[in-house]
Write an enzyme that holds these catalytic residues in place. Structure first.
Site, short mmCIF file in Angstrom:
data_model
loop_
_atom_site.label_atom_id
_atom_site.label_comp_id
_atom_site.label_asym_id
_atom_site.label_seq_id
_atom_site.Cartn_x
_atom_site.Cartn_y
_atom_site.Cartn_z
N ASN A 133 39.65 32.87 67.90
CA ASN A 133 38.84 33.55 68.90
C ASN A 133 39.45 34.91 69.26
O ASN A 133 40.67 35.07 69.32
CB ASN A 133 38.63 32.69 70.15
CG ASN A 133 39.91 32.20 70.79
OD1 ASN A 133 40.90 31.92 70.12
ND2 ASN A 133 39.90 32.08 72.10
N ILE A 134 38.57 35.87 69.48
CA ILE A 134 38.97 37.24 69.82
C ILE A 134 38.18 37.65 71.06
O ILE A 134 36.95 37.68 71.02
CB ILE A 134 38.69 38.20 68.64
CG1 ILE A 134 39.46 37.74 67.39
CG2 ILE A 134 39.09 39.63 69.02
CD1 ILE A 134 39.09 38.47 66.12
N GLU A 135 38.91 37.93 72.14
CA GLU A 135 38.26 38.20 73.42
C GLU A 135 38.21 39.69 73.72
O GLU A 135 38.85 40.51 73.06
CB GLU A 135 39.01 37.44 74.53
CG GLU A 135 38.96 35.94 74.30
CD GLU A 135 39.55 35.12 75.43
OE1 GLU A 135 40.27 35.67 76.28
OE2 GLU A 135 39.27 33.90 75.45
N CYS A 172 33.98 33.50 69.10
CA CYS A 172 34.69 32.25 68.87
C CYS A 172 35.32 32.20 67.48
O CYS A 172 34.85 32.87 66.54
CB CYS A 172 33.74 31.07 68.97
SG CYS A 172 33.06 30.78 70.61
N GLU A 201 35.14 29.90 65.24
CA GLU A 201 34.23 29.39 64.21
C GLU A 201 33.35 30.50 63.64
O GLU A 201 33.04 30.54 62.45
CB GLU A 201 33.32 28.31 64.79
CG GLU A 201 34.05 27.10 65.33
CD GLU A 201 34.40 27.22 66.82
OE1 GLU A 201 34.81 28.31 67.27
OE2 GLU A 201 34.25 26.22 67.52
N CYS A 248 31.17 25.43 70.38
CA CYS A 248 30.16 25.75 71.39
C CYS A 248 28.76 25.77 70.76
O CYS A 248 28.61 25.75 69.54
CB CYS A 248 30.47 27.09 72.06
SG CYS A 248 29.95 28.53 71.10
N CYS A 304 28.03 28.58 68.22
CA CYS A 304 28.67 28.36 66.91
C CYS A 304 27.97 27.24 66.14
O CYS A 304 27.86 27.31 64.91
CB CYS A 304 30.15 28.05 67.09
SG CYS A 304 31.08 29.50 67.64
N1 THU Z 1 36.11 29.25 72.00
C1 THU Z 1 36.12 29.20 70.63
O1 THU Z 1 36.70 30.08 69.97
N2 THU Z 1 35.47 28.18 70.04
C2 THU Z 1 34.85 27.16 70.68
O2 THU Z 1 34.26 26.32 70.05
C3 THU Z 1 34.92 27.08 72.14
C4 THU Z 1 35.41 28.29 72.83
C5 THU Z 1 36.82 30.34 72.66
C6 THU Z 1 35.96 31.37 73.35
C7 THU Z 1 36.91 31.89 74.40
O3 THU Z 1 37.71 32.91 73.81
C8 THU Z 1 37.82 30.72 74.73
O4 THU Z 1 37.66 29.80 73.66
C9 THU Z 1 37.50 30.03 76.05
O5 THU Z 1 36.15 29.69 76.11
#
Ligand code: THU
Length: 135
Positions: free
Chosen positions: A42-44, A53, A55, A91, A94
Site C-alpha cells: 500500500n502507498i498512501e 492498496c 492488491e 477491501c 480491490c
Molecule cells: N489496505 C490495503 O492495502 N489493502 C487492503 O486490503 C486493506 C487496506 C491499506 C490501505 C491503507 O493504506 C491502509 O491499508 C489502511 O486502510
C-alpha cells in the site's frame, strides 16, 4: 510456487509499504498462471483518498507488464513495524479490481502469522458486476 511461498513474497512486499498516515502496512503477491509473481504494497497520500492498496499495486503492475491470467493472490497486513497477527482481507475496491481479471474460483490466500486461510473470489464478491454485464 506453493501458497506458503506466495505468502512469504507478500510478507517481503509489505516491507516496501509507504503508510505514514494509517500506520498499517499491507503486502500482496499475485501469481500468474505461468508462474511469475508480481508484488505490491500500500502507498498512501497526505490527501488520503489517492492511497492505493497493496492488491491494486500488484494487479496494475502485472497488467502493465502484459499479464492478464492469474492463479492466486496472497495478502498480508498489520501495524507498521509489527509482525502479522491477523488476517487482512482485501477491501471491496480491490475485490472488484481482481474480478476484472479473475473468475469466481480465483484463490485469495490470507495469513495471520500462523495459519493460511483461503477464500475464492466468488465467496468474497458474490453477484459481481463485471464485463459480462456489459455484453
Ligand atoms: N489496505 C490495503 O492495502 N489493502 C487492503 O486490503 C486493506 C487496506 C491499506 C490501505 C491503507 O493504506 C491502509 O491499508 C489502511 O486502510
Amino acid at each position: 510456487m506453493n501458497k506458503q511461498q506466495l505468502v512469504e513474497l507478500a510478507l517481503q512486499a509489505r516491507e516496501k509499504s509507504y503508510a505514514p498516515y494509517s500506520g498499517f502496512t499491507v503486502g500482496a503477491a499475485l501469481l500468474t498462471t505461468d508462474g511469475k509473481v508480481y508484488t505490491g504494497a500500500n502507498i498512501e497520500s497526505a490527501s488520503y483518498t489517492p492511497t492505493v492498496c497493496a492488491e491494486r499495486v500488484a494487479t496494475f503492475t502485472a497488467v502493465h507488464a502484459g499479464e492478464r491470467q492469474f492463479a492466486a493472490i496472497a495478502i498480508v497486513g498489520g501495524k507498521t513495524g509489527e509482525p502479522v497477527t491477523a488476517y487482512c482481507p482485501p477491501c471491496g475496491v480491490c475485490r472488484q479490481v481482481l474480478a476484472e481479471f479473475c473468475d469466481s474460483e480465483f484463490p485469495v490466500v490470507l495469513y495471520d502469522g500462523k495459519t493460511i486461510k483461503e477464500y475464492t473470489l466468488g465467496q468474497l464478491l458474490p453477484a459481481v458486476f463485471d464485463k459480462t454485464n456489459l455484453d
